[in-house]
Scaffold this active site. Structure first.
Site, PDB file in Angstrom:
ATOM      1  N   TYR A   1      27.059  42.372  43.665  1.00  0.00           N
ATOM      2  CA  TYR A   1      26.440  41.034  43.587  1.00  0.00           C
ATOM      3  C   TYR A   1      26.437  40.558  42.136  1.00  0.00           C
ATOM      4  CZ  TYR A   1      22.593  37.591  43.661  1.00  0.00           C
ATOM      5  OH  TYR A   1      21.815  36.468  43.503  1.00  0.00           O
TER       6      TYR A   1
ATOM      7  N   SER B   1      22.209  34.607  38.312  1.00  0.00           N
ATOM      8  CA  SER B   1      21.116  35.555  38.589  1.00  0.00           C
ATOM      9  C   SER B   1      20.791  36.295  37.302  1.00  0.00           C
ATOM     10  CB  SER B   1      21.562  36.563  39.646  1.00  0.00           C
ATOM     11  OG  SER B   1      20.654  37.654  39.698  1.00  0.00           O
TER      12      SER B   1
HETATM   13  N1  LIG Z   1      16.057  34.253  45.806  1.00  0.00           N
HETATM   14  C1  LIG Z   1      16.235  35.017  44.753  1.00  0.00           C
HETATM   15  O1  LIG Z   1      15.435  35.930  44.456  1.00  0.00           O
HETATM   16  C2  LIG Z   1      17.401  34.750  43.817  1.00  0.00           C
HETATM   17  C3  LIG Z   1      17.417  35.405  42.576  1.00  0.00           C
HETATM   18  C4  LIG Z   1      18.487  35.183  41.723  1.00  0.00           C
HETATM   19  C5  LIG Z   1      19.519  34.323  42.088  1.00  0.00           C
HETATM   20  N2  LIG Z   1      19.482  33.709  43.310  1.00  0.00           N
HETATM   21  C6  LIG Z   1      20.612  32.819  43.643  1.00  0.00           C
HETATM   22  O2  LIG Z   1      20.109  31.534  43.898  1.00  0.00           O
HETATM   23  C7  LIG Z   1      20.972  30.861  44.830  1.00  0.00           C
HETATM   24  C8  LIG Z   1      20.122  30.326  45.982  1.00  0.00           C
HETATM   25  O3  LIG Z   1      19.531  31.415  46.635  1.00  0.00           O
HETATM   26  P1  LIG Z   1      18.301  31.279  47.633  1.00  0.00           P
HETATM   27  O4  LIG Z   1      17.337  32.320  47.237  1.00  0.00           O
HETATM   28  O5  LIG Z   1      17.884  29.869  47.729  1.00  0.00           O
HETATM   29  O6  LIG Z   1      19.023  31.795  48.952  1.00  0.00           O
HETATM   30  P2  LIG Z   1      19.115  31.164  50.411  1.00  0.00           P
HETATM   31  O7  LIG Z   1      19.717  32.231  51.238  1.00  0.00           O
HETATM   32  O8  LIG Z   1      17.812  30.581  50.793  1.00  0.00           O
HETATM   33  O9  LIG Z   1      20.161  29.972  50.186  1.00  0.00           O
HETATM   34  C9  LIG Z   1      21.532  30.173  50.042  1.00  0.00           C
HETATM   35  C10 LIG Z   1      22.217  29.030  50.748  1.00  0.00           C
HETATM   36  O10 LIG Z   1      23.628  29.166  50.549  1.00  0.00           O
HETATM   37  C11 LIG Z   1      24.236  28.800  51.778  1.00  0.00           C
HETATM   38  N3  LIG Z   1      25.575  29.383  51.878  1.00  0.00           N
HETATM   39  C12 LIG Z   1      25.893  30.701  51.900  1.00  0.00           C
HETATM   40  N4  LIG Z   1      27.211  30.838  52.081  1.00  0.00           N
HETATM   41  C13 LIG Z   1      27.736  29.587  52.178  1.00  0.00           C
HETATM   42  C14 LIG Z   1      29.048  29.089  52.385  1.00  0.00           C
HETATM   43  N5  LIG Z   1      30.118  29.899  52.537  1.00  0.00           N
HETATM   44  N6  LIG Z   1      29.221  27.742  52.429  1.00  0.00           N
HETATM   45  C15 LIG Z   1      28.167  26.902  52.298  1.00  0.00           C
HETATM   46  N7  LIG Z   1      26.903  27.333  52.113  1.00  0.00           N
HETATM   47  C16 LIG Z   1      26.690  28.660  52.053  1.00  0.00           C
HETATM   48  C17 LIG Z   1      23.317  29.357  52.855  1.00  0.00           C
HETATM   49  O11 LIG Z   1      23.545  28.745  54.129  1.00  0.00           O
HETATM   50  C18 LIG Z   1      21.961  29.038  52.269  1.00  0.00           C
HETATM   51  O12 LIG Z   1      21.480  27.786  52.699  1.00  0.00           O
HETATM   52  C19 LIG Z   1      21.994  31.893  45.297  1.00  0.00           C
HETATM   53  O13 LIG Z   1      23.206  31.686  44.606  1.00  0.00           O
HETATM   54  C20 LIG Z   1      21.364  33.212  44.909  1.00  0.00           C
HETATM   55  O14 LIG Z   1      22.321  34.204  44.700  1.00  0.00           O
HETATM   56  C21 LIG Z   1      18.444  33.893  44.181  1.00  0.00           C
END
Ligand SMILES: NC(=O)c1ccc[n+]([C@@H]2O[C@H](COP(=O)([O-])OP(=O)(O)OC[C@H]3O[C@@H](n4cnc5c(N)ncnc54)[C@H](O)[C@@H]3O)[C@@H](O)[C@H]2O)c1
Length: 255
Positions: free
Chosen positions: A153, A140
């Site tokens: 986080y 992130s």
């Molecule tokens: N969306 C944003 O603004 C953003 C910004 C910076 C970083 N991120 C990072 O990007 C990555 C993807 O995020 P996203 O926005 O697609 O979120 P999202 O919530 O759409 O996807 C996260 C996925 O991780 C899965 N997950 C969570 N815990 C789990 C576990 N214990 N075992 C297996 N699967 C698990 C969830 O079921 C989900 O499908 C994450 O690591 C998030 O921290 C997102």
């Protein structure tokens, strides 16, 4: 990506599913790992017919002990030798740093940091010496810049990023590249879960939340800078080198 077996954790989520679709469109054999069985089902359905690649679902909790080894073994017996791993699974819990519960801290670290360690280490052991072997961890932009309400986080993501880079230094000798991608606010279910105004707020910005200005609330006195200079010149700093010491009351939003 032609013919490569790529494991993507968090494959059912917003970013993970996009990664899986992109890889499959490039003719990779994708192993999508996620807790969300329904999300994986629709991913597999949607990915059919989008190219010569494939997406296979592995419904798994990435935090469970021993599971990384077991699932990677299953993927190898079903799809072939794993050539790459993408750590995308992640969770977000926000709140004031000083009020973060141990439960929130542990939940963040279990998925965002410990699972990255477990899956990356297991994949690196298997992929040593395989041509093109590669690991990407999605961290992130909070890793580099403090954000209000995101301390725990960010800490979990910083741990994942540091582990990935350290692993990369060691695994380079075995031809395994390790890199980190640091997204900013991205239009996914994770962002939507932050509330109806989260997207507009992220785009518009919030000066108060980012503590624009000088968080410590005053200009530096020349003595503040001089004290830092004297410290760096002194024997107390004997083991500090290649370091930039910000003396700015927190204004640069970085360490
Ligand atoms: N969306 C944003 O603004 C953003 C910004 C910076 C970083 N991120 C990072 O990007 C990555 C993807 O995020 P996203 O926005 O697609 O979120 P999202 O919530 O759409 O996807 C996260 C996925 O991780 C899965 N997950 C969570 N815990 C789990 C576990 N214990 N075992 C297996 N699967 C698990 C969830 O079921 C989900 O499908 C994450 O690591 C998030 O921290 C997102």
């Amino acid at each position: 990506m032609e013919g490569r077996v790529v494991v993507v954790t968090g494959g059912a989520g917003g970013i993970g599913a996009a990664v899986c679709r992109g890889l499959a469109a490039g003719n990779a054999s994708v192993a999508a790992v996620d807790l969300d069985a329904g999300g994986l089902d629709s991913l597999v359905r949607d990915a059919k017919g989008t190219g010569g690649g494939s997406v296979t679902a592995y419904v798994t909790d990435v935090t469970a002990g021993g599971v990384a080894e077991a699932v990677l073994g299953q993927v190898e017996s079903e799809l072939g030798p794993v050539g790459a791993l993408v750590n995308v699974a992640g969770v977000l819990r926000r709140g004031p740093a000083a009020l973060c519960s141990l439960e929130d801290w542990s939940a963040l670290f279990a998925v965002n940091a410990t699972a990255v360690f477990l899956w990356s280490a297991a994949a690196a052991r298997r992929m040593a010496g395989r041509p093109g072997a590669s690991i990407v961890t999605v961290a992130s932009n909070a890793v580099g810049v403090p954000r209000v309400g995101m301390a725990a986080y960010a800490a979990s993501k910083a741990a994942a990023a540091a582990f990935t880079l350290g692993l990369g230094l060691e695994a380079a000798a075995h031809g395994v590249r390790c890199n980190v991608v640091c997204p900013g606010s991205t239009d996914t279910p994770m962002l939507a879960a932050m509330g109806p105004n989260a997207a507009a707020g992220a785009v518009a910005g919030d000066a108060a939340a980012f503590r624009a200005g000088i968080p410590l609330g005053r200009l530096a006195a020349p003595q503040d800078v001089a004290d830092a200079v004297v410290f760096l010149l002194s024997e107390q700093a004997r083991h500090i080198t290649m370091h930039s010491l910000y003396v700015d009351g927190g204004a640069a939003l970085r360490g």
